[in-house]
Design an enzyme around this catalytic site. Structure first.
Site, PDB file in Angstrom:
ATOM      1  N   SER A 245      51.447  34.670  13.455  1.00  0.00           N
ATOM      2  CA  SER A 245      51.359  33.850  12.247  1.00  0.00           C
ATOM      3  C   SER A 245      52.714  33.252  11.869  1.00  0.00           C
ATOM      4  O   SER A 245      53.768  33.817  12.172  1.00  0.00           O
ATOM      5  CB  SER A 245      50.834  34.676  11.077  1.00  0.00           C
ATOM      6  OG  SER A 245      49.591  35.264  11.393  1.00  0.00           O
TER       7      SER A 245
HETATM    8  N1  SAH Z   1      49.107  39.571  12.806  1.00  0.00           N
HETATM    9  C1  SAH Z   1      49.345  39.036  14.137  1.00  0.00           C
HETATM   10  C2  SAH Z   1      48.695  37.704  14.352  1.00  0.00           C
HETATM   11  C3  SAH Z   1      47.261  37.822  14.444  1.00  0.00           C
HETATM   12  S1  SAH Z   1      46.381  36.557  15.278  1.00  0.00           S
HETATM   13  C4  SAH Z   1      50.803  38.962  14.472  1.00  0.00           C
HETATM   14  O1  SAH Z   1      51.620  39.315  13.617  1.00  0.00           O
HETATM   15  O2  SAH Z   1      51.138  38.573  15.588  1.00  0.00           O
HETATM   16  C5  SAH Z   1      44.790  37.273  14.995  1.00  0.00           C
HETATM   17  C6  SAH Z   1      44.461  38.419  15.891  1.00  0.00           C
HETATM   18  O3  SAH Z   1      43.230  38.959  15.448  1.00  0.00           O
HETATM   19  C7  SAH Z   1      44.231  38.027  17.360  1.00  0.00           C
HETATM   20  O4  SAH Z   1      45.080  38.776  18.173  1.00  0.00           O
HETATM   21  C8  SAH Z   1      42.756  38.354  17.595  1.00  0.00           C
HETATM   22  O5  SAH Z   1      42.491  38.827  18.915  1.00  0.00           O
HETATM   23  C9  SAH Z   1      42.520  39.427  16.564  1.00  0.00           C
HETATM   24  N2  SAH Z   1      41.147  39.649  16.153  1.00  0.00           N
HETATM   25  C10 SAH Z   1      40.137  38.763  15.986  1.00  0.00           C
HETATM   26  N3  SAH Z   1      39.016  39.380  15.577  1.00  0.00           N
HETATM   27  C11 SAH Z   1      39.326  40.709  15.470  1.00  0.00           C
HETATM   28  C12 SAH Z   1      38.596  41.875  15.095  1.00  0.00           C
HETATM   29  N4  SAH Z   1      37.323  41.830  14.719  1.00  0.00           N
HETATM   30  N5  SAH Z   1      39.232  43.061  15.115  1.00  0.00           N
HETATM   31  C13 SAH Z   1      40.537  43.151  15.481  1.00  0.00           C
HETATM   32  N6  SAH Z   1      41.267  42.090  15.860  1.00  0.00           N
HETATM   33  C14 SAH Z   1      40.686  40.883  15.838  1.00  0.00           C
END
Ligand code: SAH
Length: 203
Positions: A56
């Site tokens: 993000s």
């Molecule tokens: N917070 C992260 C960025 C997240 S991007 C950072 O600091 O880098 C969003 C992430 O959510 C992705 O890696 C995606 O694979 C994950 N995601 C999507 N749906 C999800 C779910 N149901 N449970 C866990 N992770 C999930």
């Protein structure tokens, strides 16, 4: 003291919480982006981290973290580990962090990055974060780093009954609003705020 990138991206937009700025100064963001993106690690936008996912934008991390109002004693749940960056920032501000990632390869690489940097109060779980983590609940704070069509009931029910806070982007894939849900007993207050665009929460 804030760094220049923080003044330009965070402070001018109203993020002034000294603890959040300090935590984001201490966590080396360049360690959480692919080697080819290192030079852009502090750019004012999300960056690709592989598997079609992103780390993000620093500003979004700051806004979501600030909204949790952590004082240091909390157990926090981070849904959507991705690179592990948000989890690392939380770990500086809270007692312990449980983070859940749906893609096993991302969970594995985040686990390795966090271990190499010496964070010891973060548990990375590969699984579906929309279900939360009943065995680690209740959580004083929950942050979701992916856009949800609606707020998962499991996350609300795993909030601490005394002032638990959930920060989650809610809306269709193209555009969401950052909601802050606060729990007091069985009463929930839901306040929508900032517009944002996150990769989708799947599950
Ligand atoms: N917070 C992260 C960025 C997240 S991007 C950072 O600091 O880098 C969003 C992430 O959510 C992705 O890696 C995606 O694979 C994950 N995601 C999507 N749906 C999800 C779910 N149901 N449970 C866990 N992770 C999930």
């Amino acid at each position: 003291m804030s760094e220049r990138w923080q003044d330009e991206q965070l402070v001018v937009r109203g993020v002034t919480d000294a603890r959040v700025l300090d935590a984001m100064r201490r966590v080396p963001r360049e360690a959480f982006v692919p080697p080819a993106s290192r030079a852009e690690a502090y750019a004012d936008r999300a960056l690709p981290i592989g598997s079609g996912q992103t780390i993000s934008q620093p500003y979004m991390v700051a806004v979501m973290t600030e909204a949790l109002r952590l004082v240091g004693s909390e157990r926090v749940l981070d849904v959507g580990t991705g690179s592990g960056y948000q989890a690392a920032v939380l770990s500086v501000l809270a007692r312990d962090v449980i983070t859940i990632e749906r893609r096993p390869e991302l969970a594995e690489s985040a686990r390795a990055t966090l271990a190499a940097l010496g964070y010891t109060n973060i548990t990375v779980i590969a699984g579906d974060g929309t279900l939360g983590s009943p065995e680690h609940a209740p959580f004083d704070a929950i942050v979701v780093g992916a856009g949800a069509p609606r707020i998962p009931d499991a996350l609300k029910s795993q909030l601490s009954a005394s002032g638990g806070r959930l920060v989650i982007p809610v809306g269709p894939p193209e555009h969401q609003m950052l909601h802050v849900v606060t729990r007091d007993g069985n009463a929930f207050t839901d306040t929508p705020g900032l517009g944002c665009v996150f990769v989708p929460l799947i599950g």
